[in-house]
Design a protein around this motif. Structure first.
Motif, PDB file in Angstrom:
ATOM      1  N   GLU A  18       0.843  -1.191   0.000  1.00 44.90           N
ATOM      2  CA  GLU A  18       0.000   0.000   0.000  1.00 44.90           C
ATOM      3  C   GLU A  18       0.875   1.237   0.000  1.00 44.90           C
ATOM      4  OE1 GLU A  18      -4.018  -1.318   2.425  1.00 44.90           O
ATOM      5  OE2 GLU A  18      -2.516  -0.153   3.499  1.00 44.90           O
ATOM      6  N   ILE A  19       0.313   2.318  -0.512  1.00 45.89           N
ATOM      7  CA  ILE A  19       0.881   3.650  -0.369  1.00 45.89           C
ATOM      8  C   ILE A  19      -0.092   4.398   0.535  1.00 45.89           C
ATOM      9  CG2 ILE A  19       1.624   5.780  -1.499  1.00 45.89           C
ATOM     10  CD1 ILE A  19       3.279   3.282  -2.251  1.00 45.89           C
ATOM     11  N   ARG A  20       0.401   4.904   1.670  1.00 43.86           N
ATOM     12  CA  ARG A  20      -0.450   5.564   2.661  1.00 43.86           C
ATOM     13  C   ARG A  20       0.048   6.974   2.953  1.00 43.86           C
ATOM     14  NH1 ARG A  20      -0.104   0.893   7.258  1.00 43.86           N
ATOM     15  NH2 ARG A  20      -1.128  -0.779   6.081  1.00 43.86           N
ATOM     16  N   ASP A  21      -0.905   7.842   3.246  1.00 39.00           N
ATOM     17  CA  ASP A  21      -0.593   9.184   3.741  1.00 39.00           C
ATOM     18  C   ASP A  21      -0.998   9.239   5.208  1.00 39.00           C
ATOM     19  OD1 ASP A  21       0.396  10.107   1.332  1.00 39.00           O
ATOM     20  OD2 ASP A  21      -1.509  11.003   0.707  1.00 39.00           O
ATOM     21  N   TYR A  22      -0.053   9.650   6.059  1.00 40.11           N
ATOM     22  CA  TYR A  22      -0.299   9.825   7.491  1.00 40.11           C
ATOM     23  C   TYR A  22      -0.231  11.303   7.836  1.00 40.11           C
ATOM     24  CZ  TYR A  22       0.341   4.836   8.508  1.00 40.11           C
ATOM     25  OH  TYR A  22       0.196   3.470   8.571  1.00 40.11           O
ATOM     26  N   PRO A  23      -1.104  11.766   8.724  1.00 43.30           N
ATOM     27  CA  PRO A  23      -1.010  13.154   9.200  1.00 43.30           C
ATOM     28  C   PRO A  23       0.147  13.271  10.199  1.00 43.30           C
ATOM     29  CG  PRO A  23      -2.723  12.010  10.398  1.00 43.30           C
ATOM     30  CD  PRO A  23      -2.206  11.035   9.350  1.00 43.30           C
ATOM     31  N   ALA A  24       0.411  14.467  10.661  1.00 36.05           N
ATOM     32  CA  ALA A  24       1.410  14.673  11.717  1.00 36.05           C
ATOM     33  C   ALA A  24       1.010  13.827  12.928  1.00 36.05           C
ATOM     34  CB  ALA A  24       1.479  16.144  12.095  1.00 36.05           C
ATOM     35  N   GLN A  25       2.006  13.281  13.614  1.00 33.40           N
ATOM     36  CA  GLN A  25       1.747  12.415  14.765  1.00 33.40           C
ATOM     37  C   GLN A  25       2.715  12.732  15.889  1.00 33.40           C
ATOM     38  OE1 GLN A  25       2.617   8.677  12.885  1.00 33.40           O
ATOM     39  NE2 GLN A  25       0.488   8.308  12.354  1.00 33.40           N
ATOM     40  N   ALA A  26       2.202  12.716  17.121  1.00 37.78           N
ATOM     41  CA  ALA A  26       3.064  12.812  18.297  1.00 37.78           C
ATOM     42  C   ALA A  26       3.579  11.409  18.586  1.00 37.78           C
ATOM     43  CB  ALA A  26       2.285  13.346  19.491  1.00 37.78           C
ATOM     44  N   ILE A  27       4.860  11.320  18.930  1.00 42.16           N
ATOM     45  CA  ILE A  27       5.453  10.024  19.235  1.00 42.16           C
ATOM     46  C   ILE A  27       6.297  10.123  20.509  1.00 42.16           C
ATOM     47  CG2 ILE A  27       5.520   9.254  16.822  1.00 42.16           C
ATOM     48  CD1 ILE A  27       8.603   9.893  16.969  1.00 42.16           C
ATOM     49  N   ALA A  28       6.543   8.954  21.100  1.00 40.36           N
ATOM     50  CA  ALA A  28       7.535   8.813  22.176  1.00 40.36           C
ATOM     51  C   ALA A  28       8.561   7.844  21.624  1.00 40.36           C
ATOM     52  CB  ALA A  28       6.885   8.261  23.438  1.00 40.36           C
ATOM     53  N   GLU A  29       9.845   8.128  21.825  1.00 38.79           N
ATOM     54  CA  GLU A  29      10.876   7.244  21.277  1.00 38.79           C
ATOM     55  C   GLU A  29      12.061   7.133  22.208  1.00 38.79           C
ATOM     56  OE1 GLU A  29      11.959   8.818  17.437  1.00 38.79           O
ATOM     57  OE2 GLU A  29      13.153  10.427  18.290  1.00 38.79           O
ATOM     58  N   VAL A  30      12.799   6.045  22.022  1.00 45.03           N
ATOM     59  CA  VAL A  30      14.035   5.812  22.762  1.00 45.03           C
ATOM     60  C   VAL A  30      15.080   5.286  21.799  1.00 45.03           C
ATOM     61  CG1 VAL A  30      12.971   5.390  25.022  1.00 45.03           C
ATOM     62  CG2 VAL A  30      13.314   3.482  23.451  1.00 45.03           C
TER      63      VAL A  30
END
Length: 186
Positions: A18-30
């Motif tokens: 698939e080709i998908r478009d995602y909006p801006a997203q808040a993330i937590a990362e390490v």
């Protein structure tokens, strides 16, 4: 009870791609080190601690899927970030995507300085979906298939592959959902 996924729009679909478009997203990362499996476990524990209340408000944050893993690059990770996993040279970025509508202002700050919060810009990604365990061979073969799909459809990769996993560890292998995602130019 189903775990929420971030919203996206499918622009194109063909078999397991698939080709998908995602909006801006808040993330937590390490950023963690080790082999893929070890890093995933370390990163998941740190991020789970954050969403289960190891934060300045002692607030639980709804779990969303997928958790992602990606080989780390030389690029520094911002102090605040959601969890996604990526890695290189034994270093991996693991991320959790925060619930839809979350912002850096609305999220509590992590107690552990290893957990960083940040916003991901809107993006288009090419996706290859597969089931089973996300073993190195499966990730490598699905990454290669996705890269061939990009070439066949004249799509330009603009980022490194990301492994997205959707299920808790106790899920039977044949029911597991995994994806390899590669950011592409619009």
């Amino acid at each position: 009870m189903a775990t929420k996924e971030p919203p996206f729009t499918v622009q194109f679909s063909e078999r397991d791609f698939e080709i998908r478009d995602y909006p801006a997203q808040a993330i937590a990362e390490v950023l963690v080190s080790g082999d893929r499996k070890e890093a995933s476990s370390k990163g998941f524990r740190l991020l789970a601690g954050y969403i289960f209340g190891a934060n300045t408000r002692k607030q639980s944050i709804a779990m969303t899927v997928p958790a992602t893993q990606q080989a780390a690059t030389n690029e520094k990770i911002a102090m605040t970030a959601p969890v996604i996993q990526s890695g290189g040279d034994g270093n991996w970025v693991i991320r959790f995507i925060m619930p839809e509508g979350a912002t850096l202002d609305s999220l509590p700050q992590p107690n552990d300085p290893k957990v960083r919060l940040r916003m991901l810009a809107p993006q288009r990604v090419a996706v290859a979906r597969f089931s089973g365990f996300a073993r190195e061979e499966a990730v490598a073969s699905n990454t290669a298939a996705l890269q061939s799909f990009l070439v066949a459809h004249d799509l330009q990769a603009i980022g490194a592959p990301v492994l997205a996993q959707y299920n808790p560890p106790w899920t039977l292998w044949f029911l597991r959902r995994n994806e390899v995602m590669i950011p592409v130019a619009r």
